[in-house]
Design a protein around this motif. Structure first.
Motif, short mmCIF file in Angstrom:
data_model
loop_
_atom_site.label_atom_id
_atom_site.label_comp_id
_atom_site.label_asym_id
_atom_site.label_seq_id
_atom_site.Cartn_x
_atom_site.Cartn_y
_atom_site.Cartn_z
N PRO A 42 -9.36 -62.21 39.32
CA PRO A 42 -8.34 -61.41 40.02
C PRO A 42 -8.03 -61.90 41.43
O PRO A 42 -7.05 -61.47 42.04
CB PRO A 42 -8.96 -60.00 40.03
N GLU A 54 -6.76 -59.76 44.40
CA GLU A 54 -7.51 -58.56 44.03
C GLU A 54 -8.92 -58.93 43.56
O GLU A 54 -9.52 -58.22 42.76
CB GLU A 54 -6.78 -57.81 42.92
N GLN A 86 -3.44 -51.06 29.55
CA GLN A 86 -3.50 -51.59 30.91
C GLN A 86 -3.44 -50.48 31.95
O GLN A 86 -4.25 -50.46 32.89
CB GLN A 86 -2.36 -52.59 31.13
N GLN A 87 -2.51 -49.56 31.81
CA GLN A 87 -2.38 -48.50 32.80
C GLN A 87 -3.57 -47.53 32.74
O GLN A 87 -4.02 -47.03 33.76
CB GLN A 87 -1.06 -47.75 32.64
N LEU A 136 -6.42 -49.33 34.52
CA LEU A 136 -6.16 -49.39 35.95
C LEU A 136 -6.31 -48.01 36.59
O LEU A 136 -6.95 -47.85 37.63
CB LEU A 136 -4.73 -49.92 36.19
N GLY A 137 -5.73 -47.00 35.96
CA GLY A 137 -5.82 -45.64 36.50
C GLY A 137 -7.24 -45.11 36.52
O GLY A 137 -7.65 -44.42 37.46
N VAL A 174 -10.03 -46.87 36.85
CA VAL A 174 -10.76 -47.52 37.94
C VAL A 174 -10.39 -46.90 39.28
O VAL A 174 -11.27 -46.60 40.11
CB VAL A 174 -10.49 -49.03 37.93
N ARG A 175 -9.11 -46.70 39.50
CA ARG A 175 -8.67 -46.12 40.77
C ARG A 175 -9.18 -44.69 40.93
O ARG A 175 -9.56 -44.27 42.03
CB ARG A 175 -7.15 -46.17 40.87
#
Length: 271
Positions: free
Chosen positions: A124, A129, A207-208, A211-212, A214-215
């Motif tokens: 990343p 990232e 993917q989302q 990602l969501g 992890v955030r």
């Protein structure tokens, strides 16, 4: 901090190019400060056209030119690349390695130069990232540590550790880690397609969701077990899914994979 400081990148593969891109993207240096060495003319032309940097086919020329010399070759190439670089670095130069498994001692002895930083970034870093773990030889000065922190910080988040033993461990977690997530993503997308979703929709959902998640974990500050329990209702879909993952030994397999990566990193360092 890096203004007017010449930087050499030896072996600009994906990670070497990530360093170049990160430094320029964050305007920490100008293209004129960077000299890239690579044996293939086509690759040199590509880098010069993309970033406006200087190029050379000769690694020794690059090493003599840079105050900071970044070693970004593959581990299998290191034994061939390092010997011609012996005695090319000046006393106040800094060598930064992003080579998996290569120890500070092996690099310092091959270069006959003690100021070496060893780091383990991950892919990343290509988009700024990355997660990079790094450490430094005792001979690395405070100013050189600041140089290293700035260079590696251009890849994303950089974490300094005070002992090299953590680098092989980090290689198994952050260095190899993206491969674990990519494999999980691939498996989830394929399962979605098997259910009847189009591949495009399945990829977007996976993917989302990853990602969501992890955030959300970063912002919540909660233990992963607490987060998992919060979305696992009794008798619900998550409970059914988790039961299958546990029955399949997901925790054990993942732990074994990380240990295998760690052992391989240690083996690479003994070459």
């Amino acid at each position: 901090m890096l203004h007017h400081l010449p930087i050499a990148v030896i072996g600009p593969g994906a990670m070497g190019e990530a360093v170049i891109g990160g430094l320029l993207r964050k305007e920490l240096v100008t293209p004129d400060q960077i000299l890239v060495s690579h044996p293939r003319e086509e690759r040199r032309r590509e880098l010069a056209a993309t970033y406006g940097v200087h190029t050379s086919p000769d690694n020794a020329v690059a090493a003599r030119w840079g105050r900071i010399v970044i070693l970004a070759v593959k581990p299998q190439q290191l034994q061939r690349v390092l010997p011609p670089l012996q005695h090319t670095l000046r006393d106040d130069d800094l060598a930064i390695s992003v080579v998996a498994g290569a120890t500070i001692q092996s690099i310092a002895e091959a270069l006959d130069h003690p100021a070496v930083v060893r780091s383990m970034p991950n892919t990343p870093a290509v988009i700024g990232e990355g997660m990079t773990v790094w450490t430094a030889a005792h001979e690395v000065s405070l100013q050189q540590r600041e140089w290293a922190e700035t260079v590696l910080g251009a890849l994303g988040h950089a974490l300094f550790v005070d002992t090299e033993v953590y680098l092989d461990m980090a290689t198994a977690i952050n260095g190899t880690g993206p491969a674990y997530f990519f494999l999980m993503m691939e498996a989830m997308v394929d399962a979605g397609v098997h259910l009847g979703l189009s591949r495009r929709i399945a990829e977007e959902l996976v993917q989302q969701t990853m990602l969501g998640s992890v955030r959300y974990a970063q912002q919540s500050g909660l233990h992963p077990a607490q987060l998992r329990n919060a979305v696992t209702s009794p008798g619900g879909t998550s409970a059914a899914a988790i039961s299958e993952l546990e029955r399949g030994g997901m925790r054990t397999v993942l732990s074994d994979a990380i240990w295998a990566a760690y052992r391989r990193s240690v083996e690479l360092g003994k070459r």
